[in-house]
Design a protein around this motif. Structure first.
Motif, PDB file in Angstrom:
ATOM      1  N   HIS A 291       0.828  -1.204   0.000  1.00 53.64           N
ATOM      2  CA  HIS A 291       0.000   0.000   0.000  1.00 53.64           C
ATOM      3  C   HIS A 291       0.870   1.265   0.000  1.00 53.64           C
ATOM      4  CE1 HIS A 291      -3.521   2.448   0.797  1.00 53.64           C
ATOM      5  NE2 HIS A 291      -2.907   2.987   1.838  1.00 53.64           N
ATOM      6  N   TYR A 292       1.794   1.332   0.965  1.00 50.26           N
ATOM      7  CA  TYR A 292       2.642   2.513   1.073  1.00 50.26           C
ATOM      8  C   TYR A 292       3.683   2.558  -0.049  1.00 50.26           C
ATOM      9  CZ  TYR A 292       0.721   3.670   5.645  1.00 50.26           C
ATOM     10  OH  TYR A 292      -0.116   4.035   6.659  1.00 50.26           O
ATOM     11  N   GLY A 293       4.189   1.396  -0.409  1.00 51.70           N
ATOM     12  CA  GLY A 293       5.196   1.353  -1.465  1.00 51.70           C
ATOM     13  C   GLY A 293       4.655   1.842  -2.796  1.00 51.70           C
ATOM     14  N   MET A 294       3.472   1.400  -3.172  1.00 47.39           N
ATOM     15  CA  MET A 294       2.889   1.829  -4.436  1.00 47.39           C
ATOM     16  C   MET A 294       2.496   3.301  -4.385  1.00 47.39           C
ATOM     17  SD  MET A 294       0.684  -1.452  -5.829  1.00 47.39           S
ATOM     18  CE  MET A 294      -0.308  -1.657  -4.340  1.00 47.39           C
ATOM     19  N   GLY A 295       2.023   3.753  -3.212  1.00 49.74           N
ATOM     20  CA  GLY A 295       1.664   5.172  -3.080  1.00 49.74           C
ATOM     21  C   GLY A 295       2.858   6.076  -3.254  1.00 49.74           C
ATOM     22  N   ASN A 296       3.982   5.696  -2.650  1.00 58.86           N
ATOM     23  CA  ASN A 296       5.203   6.500  -2.784  1.00 58.86           C
ATOM     24  C   ASN A 296       5.798   6.402  -4.187  1.00 58.86           C
ATOM     25  OD1 ASN A 296       5.120   7.404  -0.115  1.00 58.86           O
ATOM     26  ND2 ASN A 296       6.232   5.618   0.629  1.00 58.86           N
ATOM     27  N   MET A 297       5.620   5.250  -4.816  1.00 55.53           N
ATOM     28  CA  MET A 297       6.129   5.077  -6.178  1.00 55.53           C
ATOM     29  C   MET A 297       5.434   6.033  -7.133  1.00 55.53           C
ATOM     30  SD  MET A 297       8.240   3.437  -8.059  1.00 55.53           S
ATOM     31  CE  MET A 297       8.535   2.995  -9.773  1.00 55.53           C
ATOM     32  N   LYS A 298       4.135   6.237  -6.944  1.00 56.94           N
ATOM     33  CA  LYS A 298       3.373   7.121  -7.826  1.00 56.94           C
ATOM     34  C   LYS A 298       3.790   8.581  -7.679  1.00 56.94           C
ATOM     35  CE  LYS A 298      -0.795   4.261  -8.062  1.00 56.94           C
ATOM     36  NZ  LYS A 298      -2.240   4.151  -7.689  1.00 56.94           N
ATOM     37  N   THR A 299       4.115   8.980  -6.431  1.00 51.63           N
ATOM     38  CA  THR A 299       4.452  10.384  -6.192  1.00 51.63           C
ATOM     39  C   THR A 299       5.944  10.671  -6.354  1.00 51.63           C
ATOM     40  OG1 THR A 299       4.702   9.968  -3.819  1.00 51.63           O
ATOM     41  CG2 THR A 299       2.519  10.650  -4.595  1.00 51.63           C
ATOM     42  N   GLY A 300       6.754   9.625  -6.336  1.00 49.78           N
ATOM     43  CA  GLY A 300       8.191   9.832  -6.481  1.00 49.78           C
ATOM     44  C   GLY A 300       8.853  10.383  -5.231  1.00 49.78           C
TER      45      GLY A 300
ATOM     46  N   ASN B   3       8.292  10.324  -0.433  1.00 52.86           N
ATOM     47  CA  ASN B   3       7.726   9.563   0.684  1.00 52.86           C
ATOM     48  C   ASN B   3       6.563  10.281   1.355  1.00 52.86           C
ATOM     49  OD1 ASN B   3       9.118  11.624   1.950  1.00 52.86           O
ATOM     50  ND2 ASN B   3       9.846  10.322   3.636  1.00 52.86           N
ATOM     51  N   LEU B   4       6.029  11.316   0.705  1.00 55.20           N
ATOM     52  CA  LEU B   4       4.955  12.097   1.320  1.00 55.20           C
ATOM     53  C   LEU B   4       3.704  11.266   1.575  1.00 55.20           C
ATOM     54  CD1 LEU B   4       5.170  15.542  -0.532  1.00 55.20           C
ATOM     55  CD2 LEU B   4       5.805  15.008   1.836  1.00 55.20           C
ATOM     56  N   TYR B   5       3.418  10.340   0.682  1.00 57.82           N
ATOM     57  CA  TYR B   5       2.198   9.542   0.818  1.00 57.82           C
ATOM     58  C   TYR B   5       2.155   8.839   2.176  1.00 57.82           C
ATOM     59  CZ  TYR B   5      -1.418   6.083  -0.126  1.00 57.82           C
ATOM     60  OH  TYR B   5      -2.549   5.318  -0.052  1.00 57.82           O
ATOM     61  N   SER B   6       3.246   8.164   2.515  1.00 61.88           N
ATOM     62  CA  SER B   6       3.262   7.439   3.790  1.00 61.88           C
ATOM     63  C   SER B   6       3.511   8.371   4.969  1.00 61.88           C
ATOM     64  CB  SER B   6       4.326   6.341   3.752  1.00 61.88           C
ATOM     65  OG  SER B   6       5.572   6.846   3.331  1.00 61.88           O
ATOM     66  N   GLU B   7       4.362   9.392   4.779  1.00 57.92           N
ATOM     67  CA  GLU B   7       4.664  10.309   5.878  1.00 57.92           C
ATOM     68  C   GLU B   7       3.434  11.078   6.331  1.00 57.92           C
ATOM     69  OE1 GLU B   7       7.356  11.052   7.768  1.00 57.92           O
ATOM     70  OE2 GLU B   7       8.315   9.273   6.919  1.00 57.92           O
TER      71      GLU B   7
END
Length: 296
Positions: free
Chosen positions: A251-260, A262-266
């Motif tokens: 979940h977090y890995g794919m979210g961060n991959m899309k944004t380039g 670590n904001l998604y998980s942070e």
């Protein structure tokens, strides 16, 4: 440290215990309020070796991980010791002694032979959902159980005699024989699936019993804790942390991959300050106590 041993807890109450596989999953379990943890052989195989649960793990691996977990948690650890990692009862005796030194307060010893693990495909399929397990003769397994009893003399360690035979009557007979030798608890894995099966087991085996890995089918649990408790099943395990870890990483890995970044998980963690604090505690970010002990 927990004031009570595993055995004392079981004398008092039914324990609902999650399977763990490393220090983080063990500390999360403790943080969630679980009173004991179960070191899963299958989960170790997945997490440490990237392999299916087919007997790839060794005694050294299980003992080392047990030692690490007991060093960083304060709740009792139960270990899946498979067949004792040896054919000879004296080897099993030595394995159990090593587990005790590593801090284990309970363990399973099973009668599986040859191919092992949940994915094992031995002999023929049964109802397209279960595979028949090749097991050692009754006397061979009982000799190992006897060795475990000898190794645990003068300790509070809980010996769980685990049978993998697919015939329920034979499984019950093996449990009764193991209990006569001094096993504290019995566990039937392949032959017991429903509450009715559990009632039949309880009719003939009245002592402590473990219900293995509660699971759900179409949103309905296969059994309920309050239903099996009166039958003597005072230890119930379940798998959750492997699945939770995998889901979280994807979940977090794919979210961060899309944004380039670590904001998604942070951002999701920062939005919940209590969660952030708990994560830091689990990960061991209480570095100040270590700095205070620094020798200059």
């Amino acid at each position: 440290m927990s004031k009570d041993t595993l055995k004392k807890m079981l004398e008092r109450e039914q324990l609902f215990v999650p399977c763990v596989y490393d220090c983080i999953s063990a500390r999360v379990a403790e943080k969630c309020g679980y009173k004991a943890i179960f070191l899963s052989g299958g989960a170790i195989s997945y997490s440490q070796n990237g392999l299916p649960d087919m007997g790839f793990s060794t005694a050294d691996e299980m003992i080392e991980i047990s030692n690490r977990i007991t060093s960083c948690t304060n709740i009792p650890l139960i270990v899946d010791a498979d067949d004792g990692y040896g054919e000879s009862p004296i080897v099993v005796y030595h394995t159990i002694q090593r587990l005790l030194k590593a801090g284990a307060q309970g363990f399973c010893i099973d009668d599986a032979g040859g191919y092992r693990g949940f994915e094992r495909k031995v002999a023929a399929k049964e109802n397209d959902t279960q595979y028949i397990q090749a097991c050692v003769p009754r006397e061979v397994w009982l000799a190992k159980v006897k060795a475990c009893v000898e190794a645990c003399k003068n300790t509070d360690c809980v010996i769980i005699a685990r049978t993998e035979v697919s015939d329920l009557n034979e499984a019950i007979e093996r449990c009764i024989r193991a209990r006569m030798l001094g096993a504290d608890m019995t566990l039937i894995v392949r032959a017991m699936h429903t509450l009715e099966d559990g009632k039949k087991v309880a009719k003939y085996d009245s002592g402590w019993k473990m219900w293995p890995d509660v699971y759900s089918v179409n949103g309905v649990p296969n059994v309920k804790l309050n239903d099996v408790k009166p039958l003597g099943f005072n230890l119930v395990t379940f798998h959750v942390f492997e699945k939770a870890a995998l889901y979280g990483m994807l979940h977090y890995g794919m979210g961060n991959m899309k944004t380039g970044n670590n904001l998604y998980s942070e951002l999701q963690v920062s939005d919940n300050l209590r969660l952030k604090e708990e994560i830091e505690q689990i990960l061991g970010f209480d570095y100040t106590k270590w700095l205070e002990r620094e020798i200059y």
